[in-house]
Enzyme design. Structure first.
Site, PDB file in Angstrom:
ATOM      1  CB  SER A 169      -0.882   0.009   1.257  1.00 52.20           C
ATOM      2  OG  SER A 169      -1.493   1.275   1.451  1.00 52.20           O
ATOM      3  CE1 TYR A 195      -3.043  -2.139   5.802  1.00 49.37           C
ATOM      4  CE2 TYR A 195      -2.543   0.108   5.124  1.00 49.37           C
ATOM      5  CZ  TYR A 195      -3.022  -1.154   4.826  1.00 49.37           C
ATOM      6  OH  TYR A 195      -3.461  -1.440   3.546  1.00 49.37           O
TER       7      TYR A 195
END
Length: 315
Positions: A169, A195
């Protein structure tokens, strides 16, 4: 006439004829995957479904690796109905549970041509650790996929040319891997930071897998799929991306299937792609939507260090 990738002379990155609005079907138009086998984790929602459906539509035998087998069977039936491909099956896989990963890999039989490490969780609001003490996002997004990839090495090697796709990401730009505190035992827990670390780790996996396994015919690349509304945002209050920057599931899956199966990427490994093109390496966080992969995420020394640590953690 067959399209060919080019090298951008400014950024020295590999560029394809596709872009941010391309769909997974467009990327694989004319590509015949008959006789190949693909595994897609998290294939019962979002871009996982679109990825599996596109690969199946191109003729690949596809295994959906999911926690909820019944939901997976429903998706598999829908894919078969849409594509006519009867070879779409389901296997149970819980990436948070090392024994589930081991059971899955031990049961695997035959070659594997495409491994798409797609499943993930995002921004858990509270610090959560597995029974083995691992921070949950790092476990599910990286360590579980690392153990899966390691356990399927022989299947990948026996394919005579295999590709690994690691879903990262652009959030990786918010943090490198903090090697000395992977499980937040000293730092205050940060949901987005955790994350981001897991997504950086997903890129590093591809760098070292390519270095170690390219001689076995195995290449790995990481991808940023873009902003797609899905269950991934359930802890962040929904999509924070402007509407004109959002993608449909098939647009989000386009970069994954490009890396997994397009002949445009033959012989390419250890790189990071977004919007169907290789991203430039950056030394500071770029402006929003400018794109790029952090240098620390493709650092060969960091990749080796993480691989060695992860090997110990999953043993």
């Amino acid at each position: 006439m067959t399209a060919h990738p080019i090298i951008d002379t400014m950024t020295q990155t590999l560029q394809t004829p596709f872009g941010a609005t391309s769909t997974s079907e467009e990327v694989l138009a004319g590509v015949n995957l008959s006789g190949t086998r693909a595994l897609v984790t998290g294939a019962n929602s979002g871009i996982g479904i679109a990825t599996a459906r596109t690969l199946a539509g191109a003729g690949a035998a596809v295994v959906l690796a999911v926690r909820d087998v019944e939901a997976g069977k429903t998706v598999a039936a829908e894919i078969t109905q849409l594509t006519g491909n009867q070879d779409v099956t389901v296997g149970r896989l819980d990436l948070a549970d090392p024994s589930s990963v081991r059971t899955f890999t031990d049961a695997w039989d035959g070659p594997l041509h495409m491994l798409v490490n797609n499943a993930g969780i995002m921004a858990l609001p509270d610090l959560t650790r597995t029974p083995r003490g691992r921070e949950m996002q790092f476990q599910v997004n990286f360590l579980g996929h690392f153990a899966l990839t390691l356990g399927l090495h022989d299947a990948l090697a026996s394919a005579g040319g295999a590709r690994i796709v690691s879903l990262s990401s652009n959030a990786h730009l918010y943090s490198p891997v903090i090697f000395d505190d992977l499980d937040y035992r000293f730092r205050p827990y940060n949901p987005i930071g955790a994350y981001a670390e897991s997504k950086t780790a997903d890129v590093l996996l591809t760098v070292e897998a390519t270095r170690r396994w390219s001689g076995d015919g195995i290449l790995a690349n990481a991808v940023h799929p873009g902003a797609i509304e899905s269950n991934l945002q359930k802890h962040t209050g929904g999509m924070q991306t402007p509407p004109d920057r959002r993608k449909s599931p098939t647009q989000g899956a386009a970069t994954s299937v490009l890396v997994a199966a397009s002949p445009l990427l033959d012989g390419i490994g250890g790189r990071y792609f977004e919007d169907c093109n290789e991203a430039p390496v950056v030394d500071e966080r770029p402006a929003p939507f400018a794109g790029g992969v952090a240098r620390y995420a493709v650092d060969p020394e960091g990749a080796q260090r993480l691989w060695n640590i992860a090997t110990e953690l999953v043993s």
